[in-house]
Design an enzyme around this catalytic site. Sequence first.
Site, PDB file in Angstrom:
ATOM      1  N   LYS A  80       0.808  -1.083  -0.665  1.00 33.78           N
ATOM      2  CA  LYS A  80       0.273  -0.141   0.018  1.00 33.78           C
ATOM      3  C   LYS A  80       0.694   1.500  -0.202  1.00 33.78           C
ATOM      4  CE  LYS A  80      -3.596   2.265   3.220  1.00 33.78           C
ATOM      5  NZ  LYS A  80      -4.448   1.593   4.066  1.00 33.78           N
ATOM      6  N   GLU A 131      10.582  -5.160   4.385  1.00 34.59           N
ATOM      7  CA  GLU A 131      10.975  -6.149   4.211  1.00 34.59           C
ATOM      8  C   GLU A 131       9.942  -6.656   2.759  1.00 34.59           C
ATOM      9  OE1 GLU A 131       8.577  -5.029   7.100  1.00 34.59           O
ATOM     10  OE2 GLU A 131       8.902  -6.142   8.702  1.00 34.59           O
ATOM     11  N   GLY A 152      -5.295  -2.392   5.181  1.00 36.43           N
ATOM     12  CA  GLY A 152      -4.338  -3.230   5.191  1.00 36.43           C
ATOM     13  C   GLY A 152      -4.573  -4.931   5.025  1.00 36.43           C
ATOM     14  N   ARG A 153      -5.272  -5.451   5.970  1.00 33.19           N
ATOM     15  CA  ARG A 153      -6.314  -6.376   6.588  1.00 33.19           C
ATOM     16  C   ARG A 153      -7.484  -7.324   5.583  1.00 33.19           C
ATOM     17  NH1 ARG A 153      -5.053  -3.106  10.780  1.00 33.19           N
ATOM     18  NH2 ARG A 153      -6.357  -2.361  12.314  1.00 33.19           N
ATOM     19  N   GLU A 182      -4.629  -7.079  15.277  1.00 26.70           N
ATOM     20  CA  GLU A 182      -4.548  -6.141  14.533  1.00 26.70           C
ATOM     21  C   GLU A 182      -5.842  -4.758  14.946  1.00 26.70           C
ATOM     22  OE1 GLU A 182      -0.819  -5.119  12.334  1.00 26.70           O
ATOM     23  OE2 GLU A 182      -2.673  -5.340  10.674  1.00 26.70           O
ATOM     24  N   HIS A 218      -4.448 -33.862  17.386  1.00 22.96           N
ATOM     25  CA  HIS A 218      -3.278 -34.992  17.925  1.00 22.96           C
ATOM     26  C   HIS A 218      -2.312 -33.736  18.395  1.00 22.96           C
ATOM     27  CE1 HIS A 218      -5.326 -38.154  16.169  1.00 22.96           C
ATOM     28  NE2 HIS A 218      -5.212 -37.236  15.423  1.00 22.96           N
ATOM     29  N   LYS A 238       9.519  -0.964  14.214  1.00 25.43           N
ATOM     30  CA  LYS A 238       9.656  -0.410  13.029  1.00 25.43           C
ATOM     31  C   LYS A 238      11.169   0.607  13.432  1.00 25.43           C
ATOM     32  CE  LYS A 238       5.829  -1.147  10.565  1.00 25.43           C
ATOM     33  NZ  LYS A 238       4.693  -0.432   9.777  1.00 25.43           N
TER      34      LYS A 238
HETATM   35  C1  G6Q Z   1      -2.620  -4.040   8.043  1.00 24.51           C
HETATM   36  C2  G6Q Z   1      -1.469  -3.736   7.835  1.00 24.51           C
HETATM   37  C3  G6Q Z   1      -0.250  -4.291   8.141  1.00 24.51           C
HETATM   38  C4  G6Q Z   1       0.282  -4.129   6.529  1.00 24.51           C
HETATM   39  C5  G6Q Z   1       2.103  -4.492   6.359  1.00 24.51           C
HETATM   40  C6  G6Q Z   1       2.371  -3.976   5.015  1.00 24.51           C
HETATM   41  O1  G6Q Z   1      -3.863  -3.983   8.131  1.00 24.51           O
HETATM   42  O2  G6Q Z   1      -1.576  -2.195   8.162  1.00 24.51           O
HETATM   43  O3  G6Q Z   1      -0.168  -5.618   7.929  1.00 24.51           O
HETATM   44  O4  G6Q Z   1      -0.731  -4.982   5.407  1.00 24.51           O
HETATM   45  O5  G6Q Z   1       2.212  -3.452   7.221  1.00 24.51           O
HETATM   46  O6  G6Q Z   1       2.136  -2.237   4.397  1.00 24.51           O
HETATM   47  P1  G6Q Z   1       1.829  -2.111   2.578  1.00 24.51           P
HETATM   48  O7  G6Q Z   1       1.461  -2.661   2.194  1.00 24.51           O
HETATM   49  O8  G6Q Z   1       2.258  -0.537   3.081  1.00 24.51           O
HETATM   50  O9  G6Q Z   1       3.823  -2.637   2.330  1.00 24.51           O
END
Ligand code: G6Q
Length: 542
Positions: A205, A211, A266-267, A352, A383, A511
Site C-alpha cells: 500500500k 521487508e 491493509g488487513r 491487529e 493430535h 519498526k
Molecule cells: C494491516 C497492516 C499491515 C500492512 C503491512 C504492509 O492492516 O497495516 O499488516 O498491511 O505492514 O504494509 P504495506 O502494504 O504498506 O507494505
Amino acid sequence: MKQVTSLPVWSNLRADAEKLQALHMRDLFASDDQRYQRFSARAGGLLLDYSKNRILPETLSLLMQLAQQSGLEQHRDAMFSGERINNTENRPALHVALRNRSNTPILVDGKDVMPAVNAVLAQMRAFSVALRSGEWRGYTGRAITDVVNIGIGGSDLGGHMVCTALAPFADGPATHFVSNVDDADIAQVLARLNPETTLFIIASKTFTTRETMVNAHTARDWLLAAAGNDGAVEKHFVAVSTNAEKVRAFGIDTDNMFAFWDWVGGRYSLWSAIGLPIALSVGMDRFEQLLEGAHEMDQHFRTAPLEQNLPVILGLIGIWYRNFLGYASHAILPYANDLRLLPMFLQQLDMESNGKRVNRDGVPVDYDTGPVIWGAQGTNGQHAFFQLLHQGTENISTDFIVAKTSAYDLGEHHRILLANCLAQTEALMRGQTEEEARAALKAEGKSDADIERLAPHKVFPGNKPSNTIVLDELSPKNLGALIALYEHKVFVQGAIWQINSFDQWGVELGKQLAGVIEQELAGKSTADHDSSTKALIHLLRS
Ligand code: G6Q
C-alpha cells in the site's frame, strides 16, 4: 464517550454470568429440545450453529440490548456510508465498497468511489486474461508459469490464504508468496523458478515497507542477472499500491500498476487489487464470485435483524466469553485442509484490529478487548493441542469450520473428517463424568485398583464452548461470505468496545527501533540501549 461498562445492561450481563457459572451445557441441552433450532441461523450460504455455547435465551437478549445501547447499528451504518470511522488516521474504512456488486454509489468527500473501484477491477480482468492466456510474455517470449507475490502483513496474508483455500479451482500460473525479510524465504522460492517465466507482483500500500522493498530489490537483481538488461523489468514486474510516485521510482511503469486507496485497510485489502494473485490463479470470474459472497454477507450484516445477524451473534458471543466469563483465548479450527492459513489470517484481522487499550477518544478502557486468536486445521490439531482444550485449566472458546462436501472426493476421507469435527464439538460440550470414566474402564476389563488410579485422568469436565460454521462447499462465493463474516464480527466487537478497529499504531515502535539497530549492525552508528540490547547487538555484529 461514556465507558460501555457504565450501561445498566453491562451489570445485568454480569449477573447472568454468575448464574451461568453454575450451569452445564449438557443440562441445557437436556432441558430444551429446541436448543439447536433456537440457536442456529443461516446467511450467505453459511450455517452457524451456536447452540454449544454457555448461553441461555436471556443471555442472548441481554447481549442484543448491549449491541443496541452501545450504538452498534449507528456505527455500522457510518462505516457503510463512508464516514471517517478510522478517526486516528482520519479515513473511512470502506472495504465494503470493493465488493459492492450492486454498484450503488458510495461517497467519500461527496465523490462516488465506485467508478474507480470498477476501473481497477476491469484492469485486473484485462491483465489476468492476458497473462493466463499466454498473450503476456516474458523477456524471451515465453508465457508466464509462476507468479510471486512480494508483500507482507495485509499485503500477503489474505491473498495467500485465499489462493491456498481455492487450490481446487486453480487453473492459472502457480502462485508463490514471499513476505519475510529473512533471506531464507525468497531464496527458497527463487531456487525453484525460471526468470524467463516468472512474474513478480510487488504488493505494498505504502511502497515503503522495508521487508517488501528489500525482497523486491533482490527479485529484480535476480531477474536482471539472467536477462542482462533493465528492459526485462516491464515484462516481469507489476505493482499494487496507493503510491504511484514510489512505484515509478522503483522502476515499474505506472501502466503496470494497480491502484487502491487509503480507505482500504491493509488487513481488509484482499478484495482490492491486492487480490491480484487470486485472480491470476483462479481467474477473474471466480475472483468476482468471491466478491459476491462477501457482498451478500455485507447486505446481511447491514439489514438482518440483530437476532438473526450472523456477525452480530458471533461478535456478541465473543464478548460474552471475553468480558463476562473471563476467557482470554479463542481458537479457529477449520476442518478443511485448504483453510489451513485461515487461523493465521484471522489472527491478524482480529488481533491487529481489536488489540487496543484506549477507546476512540484515547481514554484507557476499563474492560478487556481482543482475545488471543490462534488455531490450526483439523484433524491435525487433535493430535497436538486439543489435550489442553479438553483437560487444561485454561478456558478457550472455539470456532469449528467445515464444508459439507470435498472437492477431492477420495472415498471415506471426507466422512472421517466430518465425523471428527462433530465428535470434537460434542466431546468439548459434553465431557465425560467420573462415573462414565469408571464404567468405560470397567468395560475394558481393568482391575479395581487400575480403575481407581486411572479414573481421575479420564474425566473431561466438558462445558467447553464451540461455534460450528458449515459451508455447503468451499467455493469462491462461500469463502467470500466466510471472510466477510469474520470481518464484521471483528467490527461488532470493536464497536461495542468503543475502539478504533482500523488503525494499528502498535506496530510502529518496533519498526523505528529496527531502523536504528540496522544502522548499528552495519557499523554505521551507535545509539543508547539497555544492557541486554547492547550486548546482543555486540554479539550479533561480531
Ligand atoms: C494491516 C497492516 C499491515 C500492512 C503491512 C504492509 O492492516 O497495516 O499488516 O498491511 O505492514 O504494509 P504495506 O502494504 O504498506 O507494505
